[in-house]
Design a protein around this motif. Structure first.
Motif, PDB file in Angstrom:
ATOM      1  N   LEU A   1       0.833  -1.202   0.000  1.00  0.00           N
ATOM      2  CA  LEU A   1       0.000   0.000   0.000  1.00  0.00           C
ATOM      3  C   LEU A   1       0.867   1.251   0.000  1.00  0.00           C
ATOM      4  O   LEU A   1       0.596   2.218  -0.714  1.00  0.00           O
ATOM      5  CB  LEU A   1      -0.908  -0.014   1.224  1.00  0.00           C
TER       6      LEU A   1
ATOM      7  N   LYS B   1      -5.467   4.251   4.717  1.00  0.00           N
ATOM      8  CA  LYS B   1      -5.447   3.147   3.761  1.00  0.00           C
ATOM      9  C   LYS B   1      -6.512   3.335   2.695  1.00  0.00           C
ATOM     10  O   LYS B   1      -6.256   3.177   1.504  1.00  0.00           O
ATOM     11  CB  LYS B   1      -5.679   1.827   4.491  1.00  0.00           C
TER      12      LYS B   1
ATOM     13  N   ILE C   1      -6.011   4.245  -1.500  1.00  0.00           N
ATOM     14  CA  ILE C   1      -6.580   3.515  -2.634  1.00  0.00           C
ATOM     15  C   ILE C   1      -7.441   4.431  -3.481  1.00  0.00           C
ATOM     16  O   ILE C   1      -7.435   4.363  -4.712  1.00  0.00           O
ATOM     17  CB  ILE C   1      -7.382   2.300  -2.134  1.00  0.00           C
ATOM     18  N   ILE C   2      -8.186   5.319  -2.829  1.00  0.00           N
ATOM     19  CA  ILE C   2      -9.012   6.256  -3.596  1.00  0.00           C
ATOM     20  C   ILE C   2      -8.144   7.125  -4.494  1.00  0.00           C
ATOM     21  O   ILE C   2      -8.428   7.307  -5.686  1.00  0.00           O
ATOM     22  CB  ILE C   2      -9.833   7.136  -2.633  1.00  0.00           C
TER      23      ILE C   2
ATOM     24  N   ALA D   1      -5.236   6.466  -5.593  1.00  0.00           N
ATOM     25  CA  ALA D   1      -4.675   5.629  -6.660  1.00  0.00           C
ATOM     26  C   ALA D   1      -5.706   5.425  -7.759  1.00  0.00           C
ATOM     27  O   ALA D   1      -5.373   5.470  -8.943  1.00  0.00           O
ATOM     28  CB  ALA D   1      -4.217   4.290  -6.087  1.00  0.00           C
ATOM     29  N   ILE D   2      -6.943   5.208  -7.359  1.00  0.00           N
ATOM     30  CA  ILE D   2      -7.997   5.006  -8.357  1.00  0.00           C
ATOM     31  C   ILE D   2      -8.136   6.241  -9.240  1.00  0.00           C
ATOM     32  O   ILE D   2      -8.152   6.143 -10.474  1.00  0.00           O
ATOM     33  CB  ILE D   2      -9.337   4.699  -7.652  1.00  0.00           C
TER      34      ILE D   2
END
Lengths: 206, 206
Positions: free
Chosen positions: B54, B69, B73-74, B76-77
């Motif tokens: 991550l 975390k 991810i958000i 990255a999206i």
DNA sequence: GTTGACACGTGAGGC
DNA sequence: TGCCTCACGTGTCAA
């Protein structure tokens, strides 16, 4: 059925279809199970949200080696790297194509003159990039003066989503001296080091 | 609160629950500090690996809103989406440019495009010159974007003994927008009106 | 039997 | 105070 992701694939279904959850509680006491923590539902929601995000990320990545959480992230990492490299290559290609189509013999003389004069004065080409914050960069460029060089520079950075603010441009002794603030319009998608390499390539390809 | 586990422990009565009970049998009231599970370290390693991945993913994403975390991810999206769109745009441009490069009068097409776009957006060419003091001028220029235009402008003014300071340059909607301070190196030999006519001529001749 | 992956509930600590 | 995030140890299932 892939039971490893039974909880992930469960969407707006009532969650008591998950038997493992119910089974893990000691039934040695009668009556409903008493939970010690009030944090339980919040934590459950947090976990589900994270898993959802992970799935969403996975749906964006075309090549999938495994459904594992770790491998999902690995694939995403590799994919991002490929995309970044792809963007660099494409913009380079675009740049070279532009440069090749504009070429004229007369300008080369200009370029040679500029190069000679720069050498005579001991001016070295220079590319400096400093990150100000997440989407702001400060750059300093010194390179050989060439017709259309500045326009090309601006166009390329514009394509990459960067805007010039607080620009200062000077030509002196055959050299172009530029200092500027680069502002990423949609957040700034490249690292300072990548920008630096890109600028180096641009100034070199002219 | 409707607990998800109120009666679920009873509605499944398959016989292999016996062995689960048997497996769980030796789990009694636990000792003081005795770890029951052997896969403790393995799980620990797995968790750490996931966190490292991550973090690695986060290091690839330039815009970071939070260290969470989920938000990693958000981000990255969103970043992957931007990159994908960027690649699409770039390859489109490349394709378009390849198609256009077959024709010879490419630069003229560029110029025509710029002129058309300026007309579409209602942008008028503009030359404004204001005298600040004896050897300092402030100018504002709006004209059709053309390759090498800025360099030519600078060269001409340089020949006339003027230097650019505090320059701001922007290209938008096919137009070049320049504001700058002109400083006469040896005192400034021309009047503001003369400069204005000169600039008009330069922008027109391109 | 072992290994790997997962979701779970829980306590600690940050704002 | 309460909410939020995290790491932890654990039970369970599949290969």
């Amino acid at each position: 059925m892939n039971s490893a992701f039974d909880d992930l694939s469960m969407n707006e279904e009532e969650e008591n279809s998950n038997e493992r959850m119910a089974r893990r509680f000691h039934i040695d006491e009668e009556g409903p199970v008493a939970y010690k923590s009030k944090n339980l539902v919040a934590e459950r929601k947090r976990r589900q949200k994270l898993s959802d995000r992970l799935l969403e990320l996975r749906s964006l990545v075309p090549i999938i080696t495994n459904m594992n959480k770790a491998t999902i992230i690995i694939d995403a990492i590799r994919y991002v790297g490929e995309l970044q490299k792809c963007v660099g290559d494409l913009s380079n290609q675009l740049l070279q194509m532009e440069a090749a189509s504009v070429e004229e013999p007369k300008m080369q003389i200009d370029a040679i003159n500029a190069a000679e004069e720069m050498k005579k004065w001991g001016i070295e080409p220079e590319v400096k990039v400093t990150q100000i914050d997440g989407y702001k960069l400060w750059i300093k460029l010194v390179y050989e003066k060439k017709r259309g060089g500045f326009t090309r520079l601006m166009e390329t950075m514009s394509v990459l989503g960067y805007e010039f603010t607080d620009t200062s441009v000077t030509t002196s002794k055959g050299a172009f001296v530029i200092t500027a603030c680069l502002e990423g319009i949609n957040g700034g998608m490249l690292e300072a080091e990548q920008i630096r390499e890109l600028l180096l390539e641009i100034t070199r390809s002219m």
